[in-house]
Design a protein around this motif. Structure first.
Motif, mmCIF file in Angstrom:
data_model
loop_
_atom_site.group_PDB
_atom_site.id
_atom_site.type_symbol
_atom_site.label_atom_id
_atom_site.label_comp_id
_atom_site.label_asym_id
_atom_site.label_seq_id
_atom_site.Cartn_x
_atom_site.Cartn_y
_atom_site.Cartn_z
ATOM 1 N N GLU A 6 0.747 -1.569 -0.260
ATOM 2 C CA GLU A 6 0.197 0.483 0.061
ATOM 3 C C GLU A 6 0.900 0.877 -0.053
ATOM 4 O OE1 GLU A 6 -2.483 -0.519 3.423
ATOM 5 O OE2 GLU A 6 -3.664 -1.941 2.243
ATOM 6 N N ILE A 7 1.397 1.028 0.673
ATOM 7 C CA ILE A 7 2.607 2.496 0.581
ATOM 8 C C ILE A 7 3.443 2.684 -0.690
ATOM 9 C CG2 ILE A 7 4.887 3.043 2.053
ATOM 10 C CD1 ILE A 7 3.656 2.232 4.924
ATOM 11 N N THR A 8 3.743 1.402 -1.266
ATOM 12 C CA THR A 8 4.632 1.889 -2.284
ATOM 13 C C THR A 8 3.630 1.891 -3.260
ATOM 14 O OG1 THR A 8 5.887 -0.522 -1.566
ATOM 15 C CG2 THR A 8 5.527 0.141 -4.534
ATOM 16 N N ALA A 9 2.108 1.405 -3.217
ATOM 17 C CA ALA A 9 1.339 1.993 -4.299
ATOM 18 C C ALA A 9 1.020 3.375 -4.115
ATOM 19 C CB ALA A 9 -0.211 1.203 -3.928
ATOM 20 N N LEU A 10 1.053 3.901 -3.158
ATOM 21 C CA LEU A 10 0.770 5.152 -2.384
ATOM 22 C C LEU A 10 1.874 6.287 -2.789
ATOM 23 C CD1 LEU A 10 -0.475 7.481 -1.327
ATOM 24 C CD2 LEU A 10 -0.077 7.294 0.829
ATOM 25 N N LYS A 11 3.363 5.402 -3.054
ATOM 26 C CA LYS A 11 3.938 6.474 -3.414
ATOM 27 C C LYS A 11 4.326 5.899 -5.066
ATOM 28 C CE LYS A 11 7.178 5.554 0.132
ATOM 29 N NZ LYS A 11 8.976 4.766 0.600
ATOM 30 N N ASN A 12 3.872 5.834 -5.657
ATOM 31 C CA ASN A 12 2.925 6.006 -6.916
ATOM 32 C C ASN A 12 2.201 6.753 -7.540
ATOM 33 O OD1 ASN A 12 5.960 4.331 -7.822
ATOM 34 N ND2 ASN A 12 4.955 2.773 -7.532
ATOM 35 N N ILE A 13 1.373 7.015 -6.804
ATOM 36 C CA ILE A 13 0.643 7.633 -6.719
ATOM 37 C C ILE A 13 0.531 9.764 -5.946
ATOM 38 C CG2 ILE A 13 -1.648 8.948 -6.059
ATOM 39 C CD1 ILE A 13 -2.945 5.543 -5.289
ATOM 40 N N VAL A 14 1.190 9.368 -5.903
ATOM 41 C CA VAL A 14 1.674 11.152 -4.986
ATOM 42 C C VAL A 14 2.583 11.351 -5.006
ATOM 43 C CG1 VAL A 14 0.997 13.035 -3.391
ATOM 44 C CG2 VAL A 14 0.110 10.997 -3.336
ATOM 45 N N ARG A 15 3.818 12.362 -5.281
ATOM 46 C CA ARG A 15 4.977 12.752 -6.235
ATOM 47 C C ARG A 15 5.238 13.699 -5.037
ATOM 48 N NH1 ARG A 15 5.948 9.738 -11.286
ATOM 49 N NH2 ARG A 15 4.504 7.574 -10.465
ATOM 50 N N VAL A 16 6.613 14.032 -5.545
ATOM 51 C CA VAL A 16 6.558 15.455 -5.619
ATOM 52 C C VAL A 16 7.981 15.398 -6.625
ATOM 53 C CG1 VAL A 16 8.001 17.289 -3.971
ATOM 54 C CG2 VAL A 16 6.394 15.673 -2.919
ATOM 55 N N GLY A 17 8.270 16.739 -7.367
ATOM 56 C CA GLY A 17 9.175 16.550 -8.285
ATOM 57 C C GLY A 17 9.212 18.192 -8.645
ATOM 58 N N THR A 18 9.981 18.107 -9.655
ATOM 59 C CA THR A 18 10.743 20.281 -9.845
ATOM 60 C C THR A 18 10.249 19.783 -10.719
ATOM 61 O OG1 THR A 18 13.345 19.886 -8.473
ATOM 62 C CG2 THR A 18 12.969 20.965 -9.854
ATOM 63 N N VAL A 19 9.645 21.374 -11.555
ATOM 64 C CA VAL A 19 9.590 21.405 -13.033
ATOM 65 C C VAL A 19 10.808 21.686 -13.668
ATOM 66 C CG1 VAL A 19 7.857 23.297 -14.397
ATOM 67 C CG2 VAL A 19 7.624 23.391 -12.317
ATOM 68 N N SER A 20 10.960 20.588 -15.209
ATOM 69 C CA SER A 20 11.406 20.934 -15.624
ATOM 70 C C SER A 20 11.315 21.731 -17.654
ATOM 71 C CB SER A 20 11.720 19.566 -15.932
ATOM 72 O OG SER A 20 11.276 18.534 -17.182
ATOM 73 N N SER A 21 9.879 21.842 -17.301
ATOM 74 C CA SER A 21 9.696 22.875 -18.507
ATOM 75 C C SER A 21 8.410 22.716 -19.156
ATOM 76 C CB SER A 21 9.621 21.427 -19.620
ATOM 77 O OG SER A 21 9.100 20.509 -19.860
ATOM 78 N N VAL A 22 7.331 23.941 -19.074
ATOM 79 C CA VAL A 22 6.159 24.205 -18.857
ATOM 80 C C VAL A 22 5.985 24.770 -20.848
ATOM 81 C CG1 VAL A 22 4.286 26.087 -18.017
ATOM 82 C CG2 VAL A 22 6.275 25.051 -16.738
ATOM 83 N N ASN A 23 4.254 23.918 -20.724
ATOM 84 C CA ASN A 23 3.264 24.568 -22.379
ATOM 85 C C ASN A 23 2.542 25.146 -21.457
ATOM 86 O OD1 ASN A 23 1.586 25.140 -24.089
ATOM 87 N ND2 ASN A 23 2.877 22.584 -25.138
ATOM 88 N N ALA A 24 2.788 26.893 -21.001
ATOM 89 C CA ALA A 24 1.240 27.571 -20.289
ATOM 90 C C ALA A 24 0.187 27.839 -21.682
ATOM 91 C CB ALA A 24 2.318 28.666 -20.417
ATOM 92 N N ALA A 25 0.233 27.373 -22.781
ATOM 93 C CA ALA A 25 -0.973 27.596 -23.734
ATOM 94 C C ALA A 25 -1.809 26.064 -23.675
ATOM 95 C CB ALA A 25 -0.429 27.190 -24.927
ATOM 96 N N ASN A 26 -0.911 25.378 -22.951
ATOM 97 C CA ASN A 26 -2.093 23.753 -23.351
ATOM 98 C C ASN A 26 -2.143 23.321 -21.406
ATOM 99 O OD1 ASN A 26 -1.657 23.521 -25.445
ATOM 100 N ND2 ASN A 26 -0.394 22.055 -25.373
ATOM 101 N N ARG A 27 -1.609 24.147 -20.528
ATOM 102 C CA ARG A 27 -1.927 24.111 -19.172
ATOM 103 C C ARG A 27 -0.811 22.876 -19.083
ATOM 104 N NH1 ARG A 27 -3.088 27.228 -16.383
ATOM 105 N NH2 ARG A 27 -4.356 25.798 -13.745
ATOM 106 N N THR A 28 0.141 22.352 -19.019
ATOM 107 C CA THR A 28 1.166 20.948 -18.857
ATOM 108 C C THR A 28 2.519 21.281 -18.238
ATOM 109 O OG1 THR A 28 1.291 21.106 -21.235
ATOM 110 C CG2 THR A 28 -0.534 19.714 -20.263
ATOM 111 N N ALA A 29 2.691 20.737 -18.260
ATOM 112 C CA ALA A 29 4.256 20.386 -17.077
ATOM 113 C C ALA A 29 4.796 19.153 -16.797
ATOM 114 C CB ALA A 29 4.426 21.679 -15.528
#
Length: 114
Positions: A6-29
């Motif tokens: 369950e902990i492993t599954a949760l770690k795959n669902i909730v993640r913390v990271g650093t933005v490497s690129s952004v597409n503001a027009a598509n609202r994606t990162a």
């Protein structure tokens, strides 16, 4: 499913990271996850959220009393300035919280900055 799984599954669902690129027009990162061997995500949708407004912008929106000792054209007066407000989009290098759907696919979302 045991606690460890369950902990492993949760770690795959909730993640913390650093933005490497952004597409503001598509609202994606794309997000780099250091704890996943620097894995970079595919484009993650940025959740809709209220616009980011700073305290300075709020003061300008509603007009402010000129501080004592400061003048506009020789006299203190109330005034207002027009501002543009944009929805929040993370910047490259921002630390963000992401959530993935537990369907085994790479569908995920940036839910906010940290």
């Amino acid at each position: 499913m045991g606690v460890s799984e369950e902990i492993t599954a949760l770690k795959n669902i909730v993640r913390v990271g650093t933005v490497s690129s952004v597409n503001a027009a598509n609202r994606t990162a794309r997000v780099n996850f250091a704890d996943k061997n620097n894995l970079v995500s595919g484009p993650l949708k940025i959740l809709k959220n209220p616009p980011f407004v700073t305290a300075d912008a709020v003061e300008l929106t509603y007009g402010v009393e000129v501080a004592e000792g400061h003048t506009h054209a020789g006299k203190a007066e109330k005034h207002a300035h027009q501002i543009k407000i944009f929805p929040w989009v993370p910047l490259v290098g921002d630390l963000v919280l992401c959530i993935y759907l537990p369907n085994g696919e790479s569908d995920g979302f940036v839910i906010g900055g940290i």
